[in-house]
Scaffold this motif. Structure first.
Motif, mmCIF file in Angstrom:
data_model
loop_
_atom_site.group_PDB
_atom_site.id
_atom_site.type_symbol
_atom_site.label_atom_id
_atom_site.label_comp_id
_atom_site.label_asym_id
_atom_site.label_seq_id
_atom_site.Cartn_x
_atom_site.Cartn_y
_atom_site.Cartn_z
ATOM 1 N N PRO A 138 -11.863 -4.695 -2.909
ATOM 2 C CA PRO A 138 -10.831 -4.185 -2.000
ATOM 3 C C PRO A 138 -11.060 -4.714 -0.590
ATOM 4 C CG PRO A 138 -12.450 -2.491 -2.472
ATOM 5 C CD PRO A 138 -12.792 -3.660 -3.334
ATOM 6 N N GLU A 139 -9.959 -4.859 0.145
ATOM 7 C CA GLU A 139 -10.054 -5.328 1.530
ATOM 8 C C GLU A 139 -9.194 -4.445 2.419
ATOM 9 O OE1 GLU A 139 -8.754 -9.401 1.431
ATOM 10 O OE2 GLU A 139 -10.448 -10.020 0.180
ATOM 11 N N GLY A 140 -9.512 -4.440 3.696
ATOM 12 C CA GLY A 140 -8.659 -3.778 4.685
ATOM 13 C C GLY A 140 -8.692 -2.265 4.595
ATOM 14 N N LYS A 141 -7.490 -1.671 4.742
ATOM 15 C CA LYS A 141 -7.353 -0.215 4.859
ATOM 16 C C LYS A 141 -7.899 0.527 3.624
ATOM 17 C CE LYS A 141 -3.635 3.065 5.211
ATOM 18 N NZ LYS A 141 -2.210 3.233 4.911
ATOM 19 N N ILE A 142 -7.665 -0.022 2.440
ATOM 20 C CA ILE A 142 -8.124 0.679 1.226
ATOM 21 C C ILE A 142 -9.648 0.615 1.115
ATOM 22 C CG2 ILE A 142 -7.853 -1.293 -0.371
ATOM 23 C CD1 ILE A 142 -6.857 0.825 -2.448
ATOM 24 N N LYS A 143 -10.231 -0.477 1.562
ATOM 25 C CA LYS A 143 -11.696 -0.612 1.555
ATOM 26 C C LYS A 143 -12.308 0.458 2.472
ATOM 27 C CE LYS A 143 -15.290 -4.125 2.353
ATOM 28 N NZ LYS A 143 -16.034 -3.959 3.576
ATOM 29 N N THR A 144 -11.758 0.581 3.658
ATOM 30 C CA THR A 144 -12.235 1.583 4.618
ATOM 31 C C THR A 144 -12.093 2.996 4.039
ATOM 32 O OG1 THR A 144 -11.387 0.105 6.322
ATOM 33 C CG2 THR A 144 -12.012 2.321 7.024
ATOM 34 N N ALA A 145 -10.956 3.249 3.403
ATOM 35 C CA ALA A 145 -10.713 4.583 2.836
ATOM 36 C C ALA A 145 -11.669 4.875 1.681
ATOM 37 C CB ALA A 145 -9.263 4.692 2.378
ATOM 38 N N LEU A 146 -11.970 3.857 0.863
ATOM 39 C CA LEU A 146 -12.929 4.036 -0.246
ATOM 40 C C LEU A 146 -14.317 4.353 0.309
ATOM 41 C CD1 LEU A 146 -11.872 1.089 -2.606
ATOM 42 C CD2 LEU A 146 -11.817 3.514 -3.203
ATOM 43 N N GLU A 147 -14.706 3.655 1.374
ATOM 44 C CA GLU A 147 -16.024 3.882 1.968
ATOM 45 C C GLU A 147 -16.098 5.274 2.590
ATOM 46 O OE1 GLU A 147 -16.908 -0.858 2.833
ATOM 47 O OE2 GLU A 147 -16.227 0.435 4.472
ATOM 48 N N LYS A 148 -14.990 5.692 3.178
ATOM 49 C CA LYS A 148 -14.953 7.026 3.794
ATOM 50 C C LYS A 148 -15.091 8.123 2.723
ATOM 51 C CE LYS A 148 -12.180 9.824 6.896
ATOM 52 N NZ LYS A 148 -10.774 10.180 7.133
ATOM 53 N N SER A 149 -14.414 7.946 1.593
ATOM 54 C CA SER A 149 -14.437 8.981 0.544
ATOM 55 C C SER A 149 -15.702 8.946 -0.303
ATOM 56 C CB SER A 149 -13.232 8.821 -0.382
ATOM 57 O OG SER A 149 -12.052 9.201 0.269
ATOM 58 N N ASN A 177 -4.285 8.993 -4.078
ATOM 59 C CA ASN A 177 -4.190 9.260 -2.652
ATOM 60 C C ASN A 177 -3.684 10.695 -2.495
ATOM 61 O OD1 ASN A 177 -3.622 9.401 0.058
ATOM 62 N ND2 ASN A 177 -2.126 7.729 0.070
ATOM 63 N N ASP A 178 -4.569 11.555 -2.011
ATOM 64 C CA ASP A 178 -4.180 12.946 -1.785
ATOM 65 C C ASP A 178 -4.066 13.150 -0.273
ATOM 66 O OD1 ASP A 178 -3.717 15.652 -1.835
ATOM 67 O OD2 ASP A 178 -5.751 16.212 -2.461
ATOM 68 N N LYS A 179 -2.867 12.949 0.230
ATOM 69 C CA LYS A 179 -2.561 13.109 1.668
ATOM 70 C C LYS A 179 -3.509 12.298 2.547
ATOM 71 C CE LYS A 179 -0.991 17.843 0.727
ATOM 72 N NZ LYS A 179 -1.744 18.164 -0.502
ATOM 73 N N GLY A 180 -3.707 11.037 2.193
ATOM 74 C CA GLY A 180 -4.512 10.140 3.026
ATOM 75 C C GLY A 180 -5.960 10.022 2.590
ATOM 76 N N THR A 181 -6.401 10.915 1.673
ATOM 77 C CA THR A 181 -7.779 10.854 1.176
ATOM 78 C C THR A 181 -7.794 10.339 -0.260
ATOM 79 O OG1 THR A 181 -8.376 12.730 2.557
ATOM 80 C CG2 THR A 181 -9.862 12.213 0.743
ATOM 81 N N VAL A 234 -9.436 -5.873 -12.233
ATOM 82 C CA VAL A 234 -8.672 -4.944 -11.380
ATOM 83 C C VAL A 234 -7.922 -5.744 -10.309
ATOM 84 C CG1 VAL A 234 -8.831 -3.089 -9.677
ATOM 85 C CG2 VAL A 234 -10.214 -2.993 -11.766
ATOM 86 N N ASN A 235 -6.662 -5.397 -10.114
ATOM 87 C CA ASN A 235 -5.819 -6.057 -9.109
ATOM 88 C C ASN A 235 -5.875 -5.248 -7.804
ATOM 89 O OD1 ASN A 235 -3.775 -7.132 -7.527
ATOM 90 N ND2 ASN A 235 -2.388 -7.444 -9.263
ATOM 91 N N TRP A 236 -6.809 -5.615 -6.933
ATOM 92 C CA TRP A 236 -7.002 -4.846 -5.689
ATOM 93 C C TRP A 236 -5.873 -5.042 -4.695
ATOM 94 C CZ3 TRP A 236 -9.602 -0.681 -5.234
ATOM 95 C CH2 TRP A 236 -10.682 -0.451 -6.086
ATOM 96 N N LYS A 237 -5.174 -6.179 -4.799
ATOM 97 C CA LYS A 237 -4.003 -6.377 -3.919
ATOM 98 C C LYS A 237 -2.936 -5.337 -4.243
ATOM 99 C CE LYS A 237 -3.979 -11.059 -2.218
ATOM 100 N NZ LYS A 237 -3.562 -12.443 -2.501
ATOM 101 N N PHE A 243 -1.454 1.892 -1.651
ATOM 102 C CA PHE A 243 -2.097 2.779 -0.670
ATOM 103 C C PHE A 243 -1.458 2.642 0.706
ATOM 104 C CE2 PHE A 243 -5.792 3.857 2.191
ATOM 105 C CZ PHE A 243 -5.774 5.222 1.913
ATOM 106 N N SER A 244 -0.690 1.576 0.929
ATOM 107 C CA SER A 244 -0.159 1.329 2.282
ATOM 108 C C SER A 244 1.001 2.285 2.611
ATOM 109 C CB SER A 244 0.325 -0.100 2.396
ATOM 110 O OG SER A 244 1.366 -0.330 1.482
#
Ligand code: MN
Length: 244
Positions: A138-149, A177-181, A234-237, A243-244
Motif C-alpha cells: 500500500p502507498e499514500g493515505k491507505i498506508k498511513t491509515a494501516l500503520e495508524k490502526s 473503513n469504519d468512519k475513517g478508521t 492483492v490489488n493495493w491500487k 479508501f479515498s
C-alpha cells in the motif's frame, strides 16, 4: 490456454447477454404483476457478474487457473443467477445494492445468501491483480491509515491472516473503513459488512474468500498457505481507491 480464453470469452459473452436481457424483461413482468414491484417505474435492481479483469491463469502460481475458472464460472455465476431468480420470484424491488443489503435481515435465505455471494465475488475479483503486476504494498493515505490502526503493514498482514485462519467454516475476512478508521473482521457464509444485521459494519476495502472452494484444489486443508500466497496478488491500487 487458447481454449481457456475462448471459453472465458464465451462465458462472459453469454453472461453479458443474460444480464442485458434482464432490464428488458423486467418492465414487462412488473407491468403484469402490478406497480408494487417497481421503483418509480424503473426495472428493479438485479445483480450483474463483472467480467474478470484478468485471465483465469493470471494469478498463477498463487491461485491456480482451474480454481479461478470453477470459482468464477460455476460458483459465482450460480450466486448471480440464484439471487436474480429470487428477486423475480419474490418481487423484490430495491433501488441498488446498498438498498438491497440494508434490508438483508428481511430477505429470504435464498435472496440474502446469493445476493451476498454475487456482490462479494465481484468485489473479490477486483481486489486482485495479475501476479507480478507490481505495487504489492500500500502507498499514500491507505498506508498511513494501516500503520495508524495496526502499527505497521506487517502487523496488519499478521492480524488479517490470523482472522482468515481462525474464521470457522465458510466465510470472508474484510478490511473495512469504519468512519475513517481501518478495521479487520470476518463474516460467516456470504454475509458482508453492508448487511444491516452484520456483526461487522463499514465500507469494504479488501476481502478474502476463505470458503474451501476458493483454495481446496491447490491447497487442500492448508488454508494457511493459500492466505500467504494471496498477499502476492492483492490489488493495493484498488484498495486505495476504495479508501479515498
Ligand atoms: Mn467463493
Amino acid at each position: 490456454m487458447k481454449d481457456n480464453r475462448r471459453n472465458f470469452l464465451k462465458q462472459t459473452l453469454s453472461l453479458s447477454v443474460g444480464a442485458a436481457l434482464i432490464p428488458i424483461l423486467n418492465p414487462l413482468d412488473t407491468f403484469a404483476s402490478g406497480p408494487a414491484s417497481a421503483v418509480d417505474g424503473q426495472a428493479p435492481f438485479t445483480f450483474t457478474q463483472i467480467q474478470l479483469p484478468y485471465a483465469y491463469s493470471a494469478l498463477e502460481p498463487h491461485i491456480d487457473a482451474q480454481t479461478m475458472e470453477i470459482h468464477y464460472s460455476k460458483h459465482h455465476a450460480a450466486y448471480i443467477k440464484n439471487v436474480n431468480d429470487a428477486i423475480k420470484a419474490e418481487n423484490l424491488s430495491f433501488k441498488n445494492e446498498a438498498d438491497f443489503f440494508a434490508n438483508a435481515s428481511r430477505l429470504s435465505a435464498k435472496a440474502r445468501n446469493n445476493g451476498g455471494g454475487a456482490w462479494n465475488h465481484n468485489f473479490f475479483w477486483e481486489s486482485l491483480q495479475a501476479a507480478g503486476a507490481g505495487n504489492n504494498q500500500p502507498e499514500g493515505k491507505i498506508k498511513t491509515a494501516l500503520e495508524k490502526s495496526f502499527g505497521s503493514f506487517d502487523q496488519f498482514k499478521e492480524q488479517f491472516s490470523a482472522a482468515a485462519l481462525s474464521r470457522f467454516g465458510s466465510g470472508w475476512v474484510w478490511l473495512i473503513n469504519d468512519k475513517g478508521t481501518l478495521k479487520i473482521g470476518s463474516t460467516a457464509n456470504q454475509d458482508n459488512p453492508l448487511f444491516d444485521n452484520a456483526e461487522l459494519k463499514g465500507t469494504p476495502i479488501l476481502a478474502l474468500d476463505v470458503w474451501e472452494h476458493a483454495y481446496y484444489l491447490k491447497y487442500q486443508n492448508k488454508r494457511n498457505d493459500y492466505i500467504a500466497a494471496w498477499w502476492n496478488v492483492v490489488n493495493w491500487k484498488q484498495a486505495a481507491k476504495r479508501f479515498s
